[in-house]
Each structure stands twice: as structure tokens, then as C-alpha cells.
Scaffold this motif. Sequence first.
Motif, PDB file in Angstrom:
ATOM      1  N   VAL A 107       1.691  43.241  34.325  1.00 40.18           N
ATOM      2  CA  VAL A 107       1.519  43.226  35.779  1.00 40.18           C
ATOM      3  C   VAL A 107       1.980  41.873  36.282  1.00 40.18           C
ATOM      4  O   VAL A 107       1.516  40.829  35.808  1.00 40.18           O
ATOM      5  CB  VAL A 107       0.043  43.463  36.168  1.00 40.18           C
ATOM      6  N   VAL A 108       2.916  41.879  37.228  1.00 37.24           N
ATOM      7  CA  VAL A 108       3.515  40.633  37.716  1.00 37.24           C
ATOM      8  C   VAL A 108       3.373  40.534  39.223  1.00 37.24           C
ATOM      9  O   VAL A 108       3.700  41.478  39.949  1.00 37.24           O
ATOM     10  CB  VAL A 108       5.014  40.542  37.330  1.00 37.24           C
ATOM     11  N   ASN A 109       2.891  39.402  39.674  1.00 36.69           N
ATOM     12  CA  ASN A 109       2.872  39.086  41.093  1.00 36.69           C
ATOM     13  C   ASN A 109       4.070  38.190  41.361  1.00 36.69           C
ATOM     14  O   ASN A 109       4.075  37.015  40.996  1.00 36.69           O
ATOM     15  CB  ASN A 109       1.569  38.382  41.474  1.00 36.69           C
ATOM     16  N   ASN A 110       5.108  38.744  41.987  1.00 41.66           N
ATOM     17  CA  ASN A 110       6.331  37.976  42.217  1.00 41.66           C
ATOM     18  C   ASN A 110       6.126  36.815  43.179  1.00 41.66           C
ATOM     19  O   ASN A 110       6.899  35.853  43.175  1.00 41.66           O
ATOM     20  CB  ASN A 110       7.440  38.894  42.742  1.00 41.66           C
ATOM     21  N   ARG A 111       5.085  36.891  44.000  1.00 43.64           N
ATOM     22  CA  ARG A 111       4.845  35.809  44.962  1.00 43.64           C
ATOM     23  C   ARG A 111       4.279  34.570  44.276  1.00 43.64           C
ATOM     24  O   ARG A 111       4.629  33.443  44.621  1.00 43.64           O
ATOM     25  CB  ARG A 111       3.876  36.283  46.046  1.00 43.64           C
ATOM     26  N   THR A 112       3.386  34.799  43.311  1.00 47.35           N
ATOM     27  CA  THR A 112       2.723  33.672  42.650  1.00 47.35           C
ATOM     28  C   THR A 112       3.280  33.374  41.262  1.00 47.35           C
ATOM     29  O   THR A 112       3.039  32.300  40.711  1.00 47.35           O
ATOM     30  CB  THR A 112       1.213  33.957  42.508  1.00 47.35           C
ATOM     31  N   GLY A 113       3.996  34.326  40.691  1.00 50.81           N
ATOM     32  CA  GLY A 113       4.499  34.154  39.333  1.00 50.81           C
ATOM     33  C   GLY A 113       3.505  34.565  38.261  1.00 50.81           C
ATOM     34  O   GLY A 113       3.824  34.525  37.060  1.00 50.81           O
TER      35      GLY A 113
ATOM     36  N   THR B 113      17.275  36.691  46.348  1.00 53.10           N
ATOM     37  CA  THR B 113      16.653  38.003  46.263  1.00 53.10           C
ATOM     38  C   THR B 113      17.553  39.033  46.942  1.00 53.10           C
ATOM     39  O   THR B 113      18.058  38.819  48.024  1.00 53.10           O
ATOM     40  CB  THR B 113      15.286  37.983  46.955  1.00 53.10           C
ATOM     41  N   GLY B 114      17.725  40.174  46.285  1.00 57.90           N
ATOM     42  CA  GLY B 114      18.575  41.224  46.822  1.00 57.90           C
ATOM     43  C   GLY B 114      20.005  41.158  46.348  1.00 57.90           C
ATOM     44  O   GLY B 114      20.792  42.050  46.632  1.00 57.90           O
ATOM     45  N   GLU B 115      20.370  40.105  45.610  1.00 58.40           N
ATOM     46  CA  GLU B 115      21.750  39.959  45.168  1.00 58.40           C
ATOM     47  C   GLU B 115      21.956  40.305  43.686  1.00 58.40           C
ATOM     48  O   GLU B 115      23.058  40.232  43.187  1.00 58.40           O
ATOM     49  CB  GLU B 115      22.224  38.520  45.394  1.00 58.40           C
ATOM     50  N   ILE B 116      20.880  40.673  42.987  1.00 57.55           N
ATOM     51  CA  ILE B 116      21.011  40.966  41.561  1.00 57.55           C
ATOM     52  C   ILE B 116      22.026  42.073  41.319  1.00 57.55           C
ATOM     53  O   ILE B 116      22.936  41.943  40.518  1.00 57.55           O
ATOM     54  CB  ILE B 116      19.656  41.374  40.955  1.00 57.55           C
TER      55      ILE B 116
ATOM     56  N   ALA C 183       5.235  39.281  30.796  1.00 58.90           N
ATOM     57  CA  ALA C 183       6.411  40.147  30.889  1.00 58.90           C
ATOM     58  C   ALA C 183       7.545  39.615  30.027  1.00 58.90           C
ATOM     59  O   ALA C 183       8.241  40.388  29.352  1.00 58.90           O
ATOM     60  CB  ALA C 183       6.858  40.271  32.340  1.00 58.90           C
ATOM     61  N   ALA C 184       7.746  38.306  30.024  1.00 63.01           N
ATOM     62  CA  ALA C 184       8.834  37.710  29.249  1.00 63.01           C
ATOM     63  C   ALA C 184       8.676  37.991  27.765  1.00 63.01           C
ATOM     64  O   ALA C 184       9.664  38.215  27.050  1.00 63.01           O
ATOM     65  CB  ALA C 184       8.895  36.202  29.499  1.00 63.01           C
ATOM     66  N   VAL C 185       7.435  38.009  27.293  1.00 58.48           N
ATOM     67  CA  VAL C 185       7.190  38.306  25.878  1.00 58.48           C
ATOM     68  C   VAL C 185       7.631  39.730  25.551  1.00 58.48           C
ATOM     69  O   VAL C 185       8.239  39.985  24.505  1.00 58.48           O
ATOM     70  CB  VAL C 185       5.696  38.119  25.540  1.00 58.48           C
ATOM     71  N   LEU C 186       7.361  40.674  26.455  1.00 58.15           N
ATOM     72  CA  LEU C 186       7.728  42.070  26.221  1.00 58.15           C
ATOM     73  C   LEU C 186       9.238  42.290  26.272  1.00 58.15           C
ATOM     74  O   LEU C 186       9.743  43.260  25.717  1.00 58.15           O
ATOM     75  CB  LEU C 186       7.062  42.978  27.262  1.00 58.15           C
ATOM     76  N   LEU C 187       9.959  41.390  26.943  1.00 53.05           N
ATOM     77  CA  LEU C 187      11.394  41.573  27.176  1.00 53.05           C
ATOM     78  C   LEU C 187      12.252  40.641  26.333  1.00 53.05           C
ATOM     79  O   LEU C 187      13.458  40.533  26.555  1.00 53.05           O
ATOM     80  CB  LEU C 187      11.709  41.345  28.660  1.00 53.05           C
TER      81      LEU C 187
ATOM     82  N   SER D 150      13.358  40.099  42.612  1.00 51.86           N
ATOM     83  CA  SER D 150      12.467  38.947  42.525  1.00 51.86           C
ATOM     84  C   SER D 150      11.962  38.755  41.105  1.00 51.86           C
ATOM     85  O   SER D 150      11.854  37.625  40.613  1.00 51.86           O
ATOM     86  CB  SER D 150      11.284  39.123  43.485  1.00 51.86           C
ATOM     87  N   LEU D 151      11.650  39.850  40.446  1.00 56.17           N
ATOM     88  CA  LEU D 151      11.181  39.771  39.064  1.00 56.17           C
ATOM     89  C   LEU D 151      12.253  39.173  38.164  1.00 56.17           C
ATOM     90  O   LEU D 151      11.982  38.267  37.357  1.00 56.17           O
ATOM     91  CB  LEU D 151      10.803  41.162  38.561  1.00 56.17           C
ATOM     92  N   MET D 152      13.482  39.650  38.298  1.00 51.45           N
ATOM     93  CA  MET D 152      14.560  39.165  37.440  1.00 51.45           C
ATOM     94  C   MET D 152      14.849  37.701  37.720  1.00 51.45           C
ATOM     95  O   MET D 152      15.141  36.927  36.800  1.00 51.45           O
ATOM     96  CB  MET D 152      15.802  40.040  37.626  1.00 51.45           C
ATOM     97  N   ASN D 153      14.769  37.299  38.972  1.00 53.26           N
ATOM     98  CA  ASN D 153      14.945  35.879  39.281  1.00 53.26           C
ATOM     99  C   ASN D 153      13.832  35.038  38.659  1.00 53.26           C
ATOM    100  O   ASN D 153      14.063  33.922  38.192  1.00 53.26           O
ATOM    101  CB  ASN D 153      14.964  35.662  40.801  1.00 53.26           C
ATOM    102  N   GLY D 154      12.604  35.554  38.678  1.00 57.84           N
ATOM    103  CA  GLY D 154      11.501  34.831  38.081  1.00 57.84           C
ATOM    104  C   GLY D 154      11.636  34.708  36.576  1.00 57.84           C
ATOM    105  O   GLY D 154      11.317  33.670  35.989  1.00 57.84           O
TER     106      GLY D 154
END
Length: 302
Positions: free
Chosen positions: A135-141, A181-184, A147-151, A168-172
Motif C-alpha cells: 500500500v503506497v501513499n504517493n503524497r507522503t511516500g 506526473t502524467g508523462e510516464i 513496494a520497491a522490495v516487491l519490484l 506518481s508511483l513510478m516517479n517515486g
Amino acid sequence: MEGLIVRSLGGFYTVISEDGTKTECRGRGIFRKDATTLLVGDRCRFEPTEPGCGSITAIAPRKNTLQRPPVANLDRLAMVISLADPAPNALVIDQLTAIAARRDIPVVMIFTKPDLADPTPWVEIYRKAGYPTAVVNNRTGEGLTEAAVLLKGGITAFCGNSGAGKSSLMNGLYPDLNLATGEISKKLGRGRHTTRHVELFPDGHGGWLCDTPGFSALEFAKAEPMPAAELAECFPEMEKYKGHCRYTGCSHRTEQGCAVLEAVREGLIPESRHRSYAAIYNELKELKEWELAKMGRSQGGT
């Protein structure tokens, strides 16, 4: 020489060697003769023809393929699911997990926007079904480390509904992409006004990533035609129960003595997952044998 196909565009393939050298290659005629489509993600052998150019001579056996985008040898499909705005659609999620299971692609679930809705019920459903979740909160990180461990490592394909917070997730996760954001999707070759192509990008941690089309209402039978009797194999939480049904050939929907239905009643299999299973089963059972054969042929080569 050996390498990884990281880009495909107009019959040209960018192959990166272990030392990081990139070579623009064409495929040998043998691939056309065998009706083999070269895919991004293929491990291949190639011969240099001139500086910076080469010819692909062979590909290694694939462990899996995905059609949208056409990519091979995925280590995981990362499904980005917002908990609100838009709300999750269990059937669409379960259709995609079943397609991934059919194609031997591991799935990781990443739920976003926990500040808008409680993630607990959804996390419980998919962890119980056997899927790694974060579970990721993109606003707070918060949650990015988990998530990074799983990926970590390998080739990851991301998919998610518009508005789910995928960019936002991928940028984080991958700040080296340095994208707004929106350019991925535009960067990965899927912008509305860009040339459509498939490309893998280094994630900065030794792995590779690509983008996929967002979730949508889809007809499972057309996306992944199969006999309805084989569908239970695509729901891992049913595997350990289906062999204990009273009758051979149990469809796990209404039969007396069905071990799967008993597991649902006991809460061992989430009700929402079984509802999705039944809905997909009903769709598949309408297919005739000739339709299965025709659809299977049309999906050959990838």
C-alpha cells in the motif's frame, strides 16, 4: 554475441549487451519463415554486421509473453489499483490476474490512495489469494520502500487505470526517470501523439520496466480463450481445494460436495474472487471448440 532486446520499432530492434553496448539489429529471415515475432524482453544472439549494427540470429526460450504490450520474459506484472477515485473493480482485477496466471506471469498488487479509503479489505482479499501486496501513499511516500522490495530486479510491466496514481508511483520508485506526473506513458512510447513502440527502460537498480495499457472492461474469452474447465487453474487459491470435490469435472459453481464452495463458505476463499471466477466461467463456457481453436491461432506468435 548475446544481449537483451530493449526496443522494437519498425522492424528494428535495439539490443543491449551485458557491457551496456547498444546495437541496432534486424531479424534474420528465419524468424519470418517460422512466423516467430521478435519481442522486447527476448534474450537473443546476434552478429555484428557493421559498427553499431547487427543481425539477430536466435532467441532463447521464453518463460512467458504478454500481448499488450508485446513483451517477453516478464518477472512480474505490477497492478496499480487506486482505493478510491476511481474505486477498484474486482472483476476487472480478477480478469487480469487470471490472464497473468494463464501466461505464467507473477502478479504484484500495489494499492494507492490509502488516505481516501481503507485498504484493509482489499489487501486481505489478495494476500489470501496469494498475491504479494503493498500500500503506497504517493503524497507522503509511505509504503514506497515495501513496494520497491516487491519490484526488485528483472523485468516489470506496470498497468493501472487512468487516475490510479501509476505515474506518481513510478516517479517515486524510480526518481532517475525525472519525469513530470502524467508523462510516464509518453516517455515509454505510449503518448497520444508519439510513434507507438515498445521499450524497456532501466529502473536504476539493475532491473527493467515497461508500461502497459490501463485497465478496461474486457471480454475475457477474447483476451485469453480457454476451456472453461481450465479456469480454476488461474485462481491459485482454488488449487488446493479443487481436487477434493465430490464429483470429477466439478465447475466449482453450484455442485453439491464442492470443496471450493465449502472453502468460500468458510471464508478461506474470498467471496469476491469466487464471484469473478463464476462470471468468467459463464463467459468461457459459451465458446465453441472451433472458436477456441480460431482464437488460439490468432494469438500465436506472441
